[in-house]
Design a protein around this motif. Sequence first.
Motif, PDB file in Angstrom:
ATOM      1  N   ARG A 280     -22.619  45.065  20.198  1.00  0.00           N
ATOM      2  CA  ARG A 280     -21.856  44.087  20.969  1.00  0.00           C
ATOM      3  C   ARG A 280     -22.569  43.687  22.254  1.00  0.00           C
ATOM      4  NH1 ARG A 280     -15.775  46.781  20.581  1.00  0.00           N
ATOM      5  NH2 ARG A 280     -15.046  45.511  18.839  1.00  0.00           N
ATOM      6  N   LYS A 281     -23.097  44.660  22.933  1.00  0.00           N
ATOM      7  CA  LYS A 281     -23.605  44.390  24.274  1.00  0.00           C
ATOM      8  C   LYS A 281     -24.788  45.291  24.564  1.00  0.00           C
ATOM      9  CE  LYS A 281     -21.869  44.007  29.006  1.00  0.00           C
ATOM     10  NZ  LYS A 281     -20.686  44.159  29.873  1.00  0.00           N
TER      11      LYS A 281
ATOM     12  N   SER B  32     -23.881  49.089  23.472  1.00  0.00           N
ATOM     13  CA  SER B  32     -22.524  49.347  22.999  1.00  0.00           C
ATOM     14  C   SER B  32     -22.294  48.626  21.686  1.00  0.00           C
ATOM     15  CB  SER B  32     -21.503  48.833  24.026  1.00  0.00           C
ATOM     16  OG  SER B  32     -21.732  49.412  25.283  1.00  0.00           O
TER      17      SER B  32
ATOM     18  N   THR C 213     -21.790  54.123  21.464  1.00  0.00           N
ATOM     19  CA  THR C 213     -22.704  53.665  22.517  1.00  0.00           C
ATOM     20  C   THR C 213     -23.881  54.620  22.608  1.00  0.00           C
ATOM     21  OG1 THR C 213     -20.939  52.628  23.824  1.00  0.00           O
ATOM     22  CG2 THR C 213     -22.891  53.343  25.038  1.00  0.00           C
TER      23      THR C 213
ATOM     24  N   ALA D  31     -12.003  49.278  23.331  1.00  0.00           N
ATOM     25  CA  ALA D  31     -13.027  48.890  22.356  1.00  0.00           C
ATOM     26  C   ALA D  31     -12.439  48.643  20.974  1.00  0.00           C
ATOM     27  CB  ALA D  31     -14.112  49.956  22.286  1.00  0.00           C
TER      28      ALA D  31
ATOM     29  N   PHE E 229     -14.352  40.673  22.841  1.00  0.00           N
ATOM     30  CA  PHE E 229     -15.055  41.243  21.687  1.00  0.00           C
ATOM     31  C   PHE E 229     -14.099  41.648  20.572  1.00  0.00           C
ATOM     32  CE2 PHE E 229     -18.704  41.777  24.566  1.00  0.00           C
ATOM     33  CZ  PHE E 229     -19.709  41.339  23.713  1.00  0.00           C
ATOM     34  N   VAL E 230     -12.932  42.104  20.941  1.00  0.00           N
ATOM     35  CA  VAL E 230     -12.016  42.587  19.906  1.00  0.00           C
ATOM     36  C   VAL E 230     -11.239  41.405  19.335  1.00  0.00           C
ATOM     37  CG1 VAL E 230     -10.011  44.039  19.463  1.00  0.00           C
ATOM     38  CG2 VAL E 230     -11.874  44.886  20.904  1.00  0.00           C
TER      39      VAL E 230
ATOM     40  N   SER F 288     -16.343  45.989  32.004  1.00  0.00           N
ATOM     41  CA  SER F 288     -16.156  45.927  30.557  1.00  0.00           C
ATOM     42  C   SER F 288     -15.106  46.936  30.136  1.00  0.00           C
ATOM     43  CB  SER F 288     -17.476  46.234  29.846  1.00  0.00           C
ATOM     44  OG  SER F 288     -17.314  46.086  28.448  1.00  0.00           O
TER      45      SER F 288
ATOM     46  N   ILE G 240     -15.042  47.555  26.706  1.00  0.00           N
ATOM     47  CA  ILE G 240     -15.473  47.860  25.330  1.00  0.00           C
ATOM     48  C   ILE G 240     -16.726  48.730  25.297  1.00  0.00           C
ATOM     49  CG2 ILE G 240     -14.370  45.824  24.298  1.00  0.00           C
ATOM     50  CD1 ILE G 240     -18.118  45.789  24.804  1.00  0.00           C
ATOM     51  N   THR G 241     -17.072  49.321  26.412  1.00  0.00           N
ATOM     52  CA  THR G 241     -18.247  50.191  26.471  1.00  0.00           C
ATOM     53  C   THR G 241     -17.831  51.594  26.042  1.00  0.00           C
ATOM     54  OG1 THR G 241     -19.024  48.871  28.344  1.00  0.00           O
ATOM     55  CG2 THR G 241     -20.118  50.972  27.970  1.00  0.00           C
ATOM     56  N   ILE G 242     -17.869  51.826  24.767  1.00  0.00           N
ATOM     57  CA  ILE G 242     -17.374  53.107  24.237  1.00  0.00           C
ATOM     58  C   ILE G 242     -18.045  54.281  24.949  1.00  0.00           C
ATOM     59  CG2 ILE G 242     -17.369  54.596  22.176  1.00  0.00           C
ATOM     60  CD1 ILE G 242     -16.969  52.064  20.513  1.00  0.00           C
TER      61      ILE G 242
END
Lengths: 384, 384, 384, 384
Positions: free
Chosen positions: C161-162, C270, C275, D173, D228-229, D255, D257-259
């Motif tokens: 994603r990133k 990520s 990640t 995420a 993103f989701v 962010s 969504i940065t797992i």
Amino acid sequence: MSQRKLRVGMVGGGGPANFFGGPHRRGILMDNSAELTAGALRSNAADSIASAKELYIPRGYPDWQTMMKEETAKPESERIDYVTIVTPNDAHFGPADAASAAGIGVLCEKPLTTTLDEAKRLHATVASKNTPFVVAYTYTGFPMVMLAKELVKDNAIGEVRKVEAWYPQGWLATKLEADGQKQAAWRVDPTKAGASGCGGDIGTHAYEFVRFVAGRNATRVRGRLKTFVPGRALDDDFTVLAELDNGGIATICASQITIGAQNDNGFRISGTTGTLEWSITDHTILKHYAGGKPLQLYRQGAEYGYFPGSIKPYLRLPSGHPEGFHEALANLHRTLEWTIRGRRGENVPTPFPHPGIADGVAGMAFVEAAVASSNQDGAWVKVG
Amino acid sequence: MSQRKLRVGMVGGGGPANFFGGPHRRGILMDNSAELTAGALRSNAADSIASAKELYIPRGYPDWQTMMKEETAKPESERIDYVTIVTPNDAHFGPADAASAAGIGVLCEKPLTTTLDEAKRLHATVASKNTPFVVAYTYTGFPMVMLAKELVKDNAIGEVRKVEAWYPQGWLATKLEADGQKQAAWRVDPTKAGASGCGGDIGTHAYEFVRFVAGRNATRVRGRLKTFVPGRALDDDFTVLAELDNGGIATICASQITIGAQNDNGFRISGTTGTLEWSITDHTILKHYAGGKPLQLYRQGAEYGYFPGSIKPYLRLPSGHPEGFHEALANLHRTLEWTIRGRRGENVPTPFPHPGIADGVAGMAFVEAAVASSNQDGAWVKVG
Amino acid sequence: MSQRKLRVGMVGGGGPANFFGGPHRRGILMDNSAELTAGALRSNAADSIASAKELYIPRGYPDWQTMMKEETAKPESERIDYVTIVTPNDAHFGPADAASAAGIGVLCEKPLTTTLDEAKRLHATVASKNTPFVVAYTYTGFPMVMLAKELVKDNAIGEVRKVEAWYPQGWLATKLEADGQKQAAWRVDPTKAGASGCGGDIGTHAYEFVRFVAGRNATRVRGRLKTFVPGRALDDDFTVLAELDNGGIATICASQITIGAQNDNGFRISGTTGTLEWSITDHTILKHYAGGKPLQLYRQGAEYGYFPGSIKPYLRLPSGHPEGFHEALANLHRTLEWTIRGRRGENVPTPFPHPGIADGVAGMAFVEAAVASSNQDGAWVKVG
Amino acid sequence: MSQRKLRVGMVGGGGPANFFGGPHRRGILMDNSAELTAGALRSNAADSIASAKELYIPRGYPDWQTMMKEETAKPESERIDYVTIVTPNDAHFGPADAASAAGIGVLCEKPLTTTLDEAKRLHATVASKNTPFVVAYTYTGFPMVMLAKELVKDNAIGEVRKVEAWYPQGWLATKLEADGQKQAAWRVDPTKAGASGCGGDIGTHAYEFVRFVAGRNATRVRGRLKTFVPGRALDDDFTVLAELDNGGIATICASQITIGAQNDNGFRISGTTGTLEWSITDHTILKHYAGGKPLQLYRQGAEYGYFPGSIKPYLRLPSGHPEGFHEALANLHRTLEWTIRGRRGENVPTPFPHPGIADGVAGMAFVEAAVASSNQDGAWVKVG
């Protein structure tokens, strides 16, 4: 959730130079489930009453004897539920024994007493009344330390071979007590601190990791107590090698002269199949090494599924919102609170097995053995 | 810069299972100022010669005796300038003594020998010929360790009170030698390793921090050698408490059964006015604590002005371009090289005082005292 | 193992102020499988020849044109096997194109050229001869970066994603070039460095993480090039937002004015299920986050079974013996060497897919698009 | 110390799924100088009253309107001193405006409102009454962040060139809101959260570092909001490049969504003579880089003399006893409390300049500009 807030009494912890009263008050108030009801906060009667007023504590007493007498005379519906004892070491036994005898719960600072004999007598009182009793080995209140205990119990590292426990500080590297620093002064005074300065003050914390986390006891020790700062009456450096009851070994190293060290306790426990490591300097993390696998870092946070049900109720915040020392202390108060509430039939979680009176006694036995060994130039001495 | 590359001979270090031959060859070749000229690389004559060929070493010999004989027979213009000895411990003395007697420089792996007596005899030979001699206490080649030494010497932490030196590893936590792992096999065999396994192999490294960095010697020790893995003939855990020649103390803790620990040596040295701390796990940094000031982190990099002239020539890269183990080893070779070249009148920087023969002897004295103490259940034993 | 050492020629890299010649020589010599055979090391003919002599390089040439001419005239049994180009950017194309045209392997410093057009022409030459070609994106030679690439490929983090890629430095925070510092001088001179200073020098490294590790390409970018130090002709700060070919995004942030930053490149990638994070400041570790599981730390070491067969041959030392920058550079030389040897039918491991000519071209396309965007106040610009 | 505890009212913060009510209550109670007096804790009247009872809050109200009406009707000697607003974003304006109009102090969660227009109207009310007002940019309550602000002000890093502010999280995420997770649900709902999800929730925190610590404002921004989701109505990734009022630049990257990222906000501020860096992941440390000197680490602890008088009263514990998120929040309450007490002539320390209403407005202006820019595919948009 609960019927009413618990009522807490405090012995010691007042006055401008006091250190630990404030943290305990924060721990007690933190979760809005207990209140500061009574206090005998200073050694002087007038100061004691003034201090209570200043701290918004409604029932200020001139001394703990009066507090115990008057509180026990009250009906249960008004009486304090437990006392927190935050005096210098030599003033633990009195109020702790009185409260225990009265069946009032106790959260007592460590080391439990100034002698092992006192500790055993206190143990007898507590046992006879089955008093709820927690000893403030504060670092056992850190959730990752609690997790380490559970992992050892669940065989995550196999049989324990070696425990390294450490606790360096640097604040007594110079003769601070000569400047009238009160926290320093009583800690280096044998009449107030007991037979060991560094060992009693912080070595006991380190040793508790051996018991609480690793689940082991020292059977005999070699101690090396040393006084680096000239003219100081007690040790400011404390190094102990111990044999454990399962054949393993432990090193317990505490110091007050390690300049730059803050309050850096921690442990590494090596077993036959893995190792666990924790340090307060990175206290939201627990390291788990297992053979050739990637190192696993357990991280603190209420949302992580790997915390067992025994620990989950002690977590307050999602990950990344650091909890710390106050929360650890609050967790010990929580354990005492839930013990008290549970016995009354209130619906509370099962309290975590935090250190109680037996751990306090064991700490004194350890320190006395270390002192005795050091006095014999490091000969092996059995832990009583 | 220099007239010609130095010519290096290597004893041991060949064969597929060998570990340290490769790193030493990289250290020798790193700076393009020396070449691999001769080798007696394996215990079997045919293998030895084949190994030299495979490694592009022009003068392959069947054994070190032949190498010494033939090399010393050559005119100085062709002879090797020094030998590197990377055999198991029991095979250090022979070639080291022969080379020393011939006045050929030596870079020898540690521990110097398998007994203190051997070490003293070697010392005598080296002294009689004034042979350039470096002992591969590799971690003294890390620039931040060198900086620590200079800072202690320059009184940055006052008088040394306490040295904590550590070296945990985990690779021998299981009985690796039973699987035929060669590196494990000789290290746990008293006939090859000497009287101590863990102590000789890595405890000596940790002890050298006491001498090299803190500038102190142990006067007496209490040792606790332990064998955790059943059926192993030597210690795999090594804990020593030492008294120092200035009244300070030291703990030297090494282990091979700390699962997850890699090769994590380091030290903390506390003095009357400050503390220095270094660990190979963050080896480009040296921590300096001084009273209430912010913690200072010295960071490695050729551009930093705080490196004294004695260390600057040992830095190869600007900051942030990490050097590591090979460079540390190369630094020891560099010191030997500059010693040799300097004596010949070549224009080279002053070599850093890296460990020499006396340090090798001191390491053996330390290990023997620790073993003797452990054999007496931890009684104090003087360091010879 | 192999028949003979490879013969390497070097263009640039001589002279006292040179930085990268030394590291490349160490990389070439490190594994004792190649030798420095030829060199055109400085821009002045006499200096060039003197430099070769001083560095023990037998075939010193006055310039690269002569080197190419004479080397290609030699029989294959004597000719150099590849050249290493370590000149300022504007002097990459000439020798790289000449060597490529002659079918002599090339390891070329980055950025590949000073313009995208040049880069494409070079690509054409390389393609026409199928020349072995490696671009010195040095950080792709760090084993944990290689492991990250393999994990992404093996779907360890799902769909990307990133990508956050960073590269702060601080050494140009003041006008170093005004003091005649040569490394600074050419890097801020558009005639030598190309259209971007910071972007070309280190932004390209950061962007290569997007391609090499994440396996993605930028399709369009917004660039913000800034010159903080007054009077400097090129950017010393480089911030780019990129869209990726799979719909993801990337930030590529490089700077030369971040005081205190050393050479601190790294990335975080990520994906939909996890990640990966790496930084050169802790380069022996790769962090892998996956949902609610403990954070996993892959640690570098030749003994760890989690390294795939593609990476194992690039590891030199057991864990805890830190490798670093020189080894990373040596790994790129190793890849070129094994490519060359493999084509000759020698028995070598499969070379890792380190960056080649296409990556060099992509880096130039990225920089040119970023410059164009910045010149249009940050408008989106397609990457060519 | 003080005459009486302050009386605090709370709007929102009740119910089992609530997150921030608990931490604010702990912050309020922490120092035993305020009490929870009133509450309108849930959106449903009956729940609201029940929740107050359960939380031992004596004056439970069915809604904030009633609370405001009844409290303002009370004599000053009984009235609440301030309200804490911990509702979702869309329910900030109402109670904040009403309390401000009544001259009752406000501690309001961020973002201040859901639109800039609302924020400006609230500003007008606050200004007209000079109401004590603190916005819960919680991270400005961390002592090391406060120290960073003072160091910038005291010119420790010269003129600010670049601010990098970051705030990655990973908890959104996946489509958590689809499972009925309440904290997720309102944050991704534009009617409750406002025009930006990630930006409003955490991007504003990161931007406040630019203002609070670096003392700068963004003049124009380029924003890149991304979702993103799939199926989510608001951004879960927020990247902004900003120009600053002194010609510097800033990157603000948040962010969800940065797992693996927990709550990892922080900043690095580079000036002409030095750099300051802080991250919540190591929040008791502030890094100060200055030229070629060793990196300095300021460490948190009440005993360190380098804390200025403006910060000292906010430190509770000696070094090594970690404070954390609750204490940071308590510090904001402390600032509001001391503002209120100070105006009444009580003897309290000078409150630290923590974020007030103007900072809340600035945060909304920043978010609206970022949203507008993103809607125009990243065009520059002036910050209103």
